[in-house]
Design a protein around this motif. Structure first.
Motif, mmCIF file in Angstrom:
data_model
loop_
_atom_site.group_PDB
_atom_site.id
_atom_site.type_symbol
_atom_site.label_atom_id
_atom_site.label_comp_id
_atom_site.label_asym_id
_atom_site.label_seq_id
_atom_site.Cartn_x
_atom_site.Cartn_y
_atom_site.Cartn_z
ATOM 1 N N GLY A 57 0.826 -1.197 0.000
ATOM 2 C CA GLY A 57 0.000 0.000 0.000
ATOM 3 C C GLY A 57 0.865 1.255 0.000
ATOM 4 N N TYR A 58 1.930 1.203 0.807
ATOM 5 C CA TYR A 58 2.869 2.324 0.906
ATOM 6 C C TYR A 58 3.482 2.614 -0.464
ATOM 7 N N ARG A 59 3.865 1.541 -1.181
ATOM 8 C CA ARG A 59 4.445 1.715 -2.502
ATOM 9 C C ARG A 59 3.409 2.310 -3.459
ATOM 10 N N ALA A 60 2.132 1.889 -3.291
ATOM 11 C CA ALA A 60 1.094 2.345 -4.215
ATOM 12 C C ALA A 60 0.761 3.816 -4.018
ATOM 13 N N VAL A 61 0.786 4.308 -2.766
ATOM 14 C CA VAL A 61 0.313 5.682 -2.539
ATOM 15 C C VAL A 61 1.417 6.728 -2.521
ATOM 16 N N THR A 62 2.683 6.328 -2.304
ATOM 17 C CA THR A 62 3.732 7.351 -2.241
ATOM 18 C C THR A 62 4.542 7.358 -3.527
ATOM 19 N N PRO A 63 4.873 8.540 -4.040
ATOM 20 C CA PRO A 63 5.764 8.596 -5.196
ATOM 21 C C PRO A 63 7.187 8.211 -4.786
ATOM 22 N N SER A 64 7.923 7.682 -5.732
ATOM 23 C CA SER A 64 9.264 7.170 -5.455
ATOM 24 C C SER A 64 10.197 8.168 -4.747
ATOM 25 N N PRO A 65 10.217 9.478 -5.153
ATOM 26 C CA PRO A 65 11.126 10.414 -4.457
ATOM 27 C C PRO A 65 10.794 10.560 -2.966
ATOM 28 N N VAL A 66 9.517 10.458 -2.634
ATOM 29 C CA VAL A 66 9.125 10.554 -1.228
ATOM 30 C C VAL A 66 9.689 9.361 -0.454
ATOM 31 N N ARG A 67 9.564 8.170 -1.054
ATOM 32 C CA ARG A 67 10.078 6.968 -0.392
ATOM 33 C C ARG A 67 11.592 7.044 -0.220
ATOM 34 N N THR A 68 12.271 7.577 -1.257
ATOM 35 C CA THR A 68 13.719 7.721 -1.150
ATOM 36 C C THR A 68 14.063 8.675 -0.012
ATOM 37 N N GLY A 69 13.310 9.777 0.093
ATOM 38 C CA GLY A 69 13.543 10.757 1.158
ATOM 39 C C GLY A 69 13.391 10.124 2.530
ATOM 40 N N ILE A 70 12.329 9.355 2.702
ATOM 41 C CA ILE A 70 12.073 8.726 3.996
ATOM 42 C C ILE A 70 13.182 7.728 4.328
ATOM 43 N N SER A 71 13.546 6.943 3.339
ATOM 44 C CA SER A 71 14.605 5.965 3.542
ATOM 45 C C SER A 71 15.939 6.665 3.874
ATOM 46 N N ASN A 72 16.213 7.794 3.198
ATOM 47 C CA ASN A 72 17.420 8.573 3.487
ATOM 48 C C ASN A 72 17.414 9.125 4.905
ATOM 49 N N PHE A 73 16.237 9.533 5.345
ATOM 50 C CA PHE A 73 16.114 10.123 6.673
ATOM 51 C C PHE A 73 16.575 9.132 7.751
#
Lengths: 260, 204
Positions: A57-73
């Protein structure tokens, strides 16, 4: 550097978690196999029913740059621990590298959302407390499956537990238990999202997914800390030339190419 | 003098490529480059064809009999020639099925084959190290892939591959050992056959 902690920690963890389990002498680095299999089963069920669907679900609703940002954080916070660990290991160059990464990414990288340190040439050499224990001489450690976290060793699990109990920069992010739960929940989902699809591949490649995961993880970890795994007494020193003998030149079996 | 020079040039000109394709390092280098070229032609519609091409190129570079022996370990000694053949056939089918399904992910990968090859066993065994970067992966961290080759009459053959220190071959030894303890060599052959049948059904 053989600190009392080195002797105390495995004993603590072992007695807290494992005294109830009968040991299985089958594998030299997995004496707690019955216990580990139970935790593995728990993790798999949790993953199937909760974590994997949420990560999808997380992959479906968030755009890839947002996920990268969160992972970077989260990765940026790990750099802080890496700085601490490389200092403990007396690796000043790596510690300085981590300090610069953490400083750069926390400021110009907007609290770690953007990783500008890696393109700037500061290597990502994350070091955990488990790595620190390993460099102090605790090279061999038995396999331990942690609830939620999955494959680990007694050494790395102790390191993780201690890291959690230490005050760190993440405590600037959350202030109470629900916030902490959200913080670690998002971390778990973010990590899991990056591994979506792996569970299917693991299932396809293995006869027994538990053993496959354990052996691959333990081989990888042994290489990282610079050691080799203990072998069964009857598996010692298999000489491949000796084993294959005269059928060495036998042609490979003919297999029809796989049809997708 | 001139004659010698020409002779030397001809010799080098002819020999260098011949020699070059026969070192473990260049075998890995050339094969990787060819595989990447093939994968670049994949456009979503011709996946099956590209997969077939890559398999036809890569499979002959491996010695699956030796790979299977390494995966089985001591049990290999007790197997009859027929059992060895069956084991090799099933293990090869399983490995090819599992790993060829993942190949399109390496379409835009960069492969850096290290020039320094580790020679063992009086030069008959070689370890070639490489680093692979898949640009689409989040952190672009290079993954270390090592190939172990040995010299045969038909040139160098790969018989072990490790990813970040974990061998794709010996990772099966404990699983195979468990099956052999439960049902003997034939039990292991059956387990592999069941697995492959399941994979075929899943793919159909």
């Amino acid at each position: 550097m053989k600190t009392p902690a080195r002797r105390l920690l495995p004993a603590l963890v072992a007695s807290a978690l494992l005294t109830a389990c009968a040991s299985n002498p089958n594998n030299p680095y997995d004496p707690y196999e019955p216990f580990n299999r139970k935790v593995y089963g728990f993790n798999s069920a949790l993953d199937r029913n909760v974590v994997k669907p949420v990560a999808e679900g997380y992959r479906a609703v968030t755009p890839s740059p947002v996920r990268t940002g969160i992972s970077n954080f989260y990765a940026n916070l790990k750099d802080f621990y890496s700085l601490f660990n490389n200092t403990l290991r007396a690796e000043p160059e790596k510690a300085l590298n981590d300090l610069m990464r953490f400083t750069l990414n926390s400021t110009f990288g907007l609290f770690g959302l953007i990783d500008i340190a890696t393109p700037a040439g500061l290597a990502d050499n994350k070091t955990t407390l488990g790595d620190t224990f390993a460099s102090w001489g605790w090279k061999q450690s038995n396999y331990l499956v942690l609830p939620f976290f999955g494959p680990s060793t007694v050494r790395d699990g102790s390191g993780l537990g201690l890291s959690f109990s230490m005050p760190g920069p993440e405590q600037l992010v959350y202030h109470n238990t629900p916030e902490a739960a959200a913080f670690y929940g998002l971390y778990g989902v973010s990590q899991r999202e990056r591994l979506l699809g792996l569970e299917k591949q693991l299932d396809e490649a293995s006869l027994d997914a538990y053993t496959f995961t354990r052996d691959a993880y333990m081989q990888m970890r042994a290489k990282e800390v610079g050691t080799t795994l203990p072998k069964d007494s009857d598996e010692e020193d298999i000489d491949i030339d000796d084993l294959v003998g005269d059928d060495a030149s036998a042609p490979a079996a003919q297999v029809a190419p796989a049809k997708p | 003098m001139k004659k010698y020079l020409i002779a030397a040039l001809v010799l080098f000109g002819l020999c260098t490529p011949a020699l070059a394709t026969d070192t473990p390092q260049s075998l890995i280098q050339d094969t990787s480059a060819q595989v990447l070229d093939m994968l670049k032609k994949e456009d979503g519609k011709n996946t099956a064809k590209v997969r077939g091409q890559v398999e036809a190129l890569v499979i002959p570079k491996f010695d699956f009999t030796r790979m299977t022996a390494l995966a089985v370990g001591r049990g290999w000694r007790d197997a009859t020639p027929e059992q060895k053949q069956a084991l090799t056939r099933e293990f090869q089918t399983m490995l090819v099925r599992t790993y060829s399904g993942t190949m399109t992910r390496f379409k835009n990968a960069q492969i850096d084959v290290k020039p320094n090859v580790l020679l063992n066993n009086e030069g008959r065994e070689a370890t070639v190290r490489s680093e692979v970067v898949v640009p689409s992966s989040k952190d672009n961290k290079p993954v270390a892939i090592d190939y172990v080759l040995y010299k045969t009459a038909a040139g160098w053959k790969v018989f072990n591959v490790s990813v970040e220190g974990a061998s794709l071959v010996t990772v099966y030894r404990n699983q195979f050992g468990d099956e052999i303890r439960k049902g003997g060599i034939d039990g292991l052959i059956r387990a592999l056959q069941d697995k492959n049948a399941k994979l075929t059904r899943g793919a159909a």
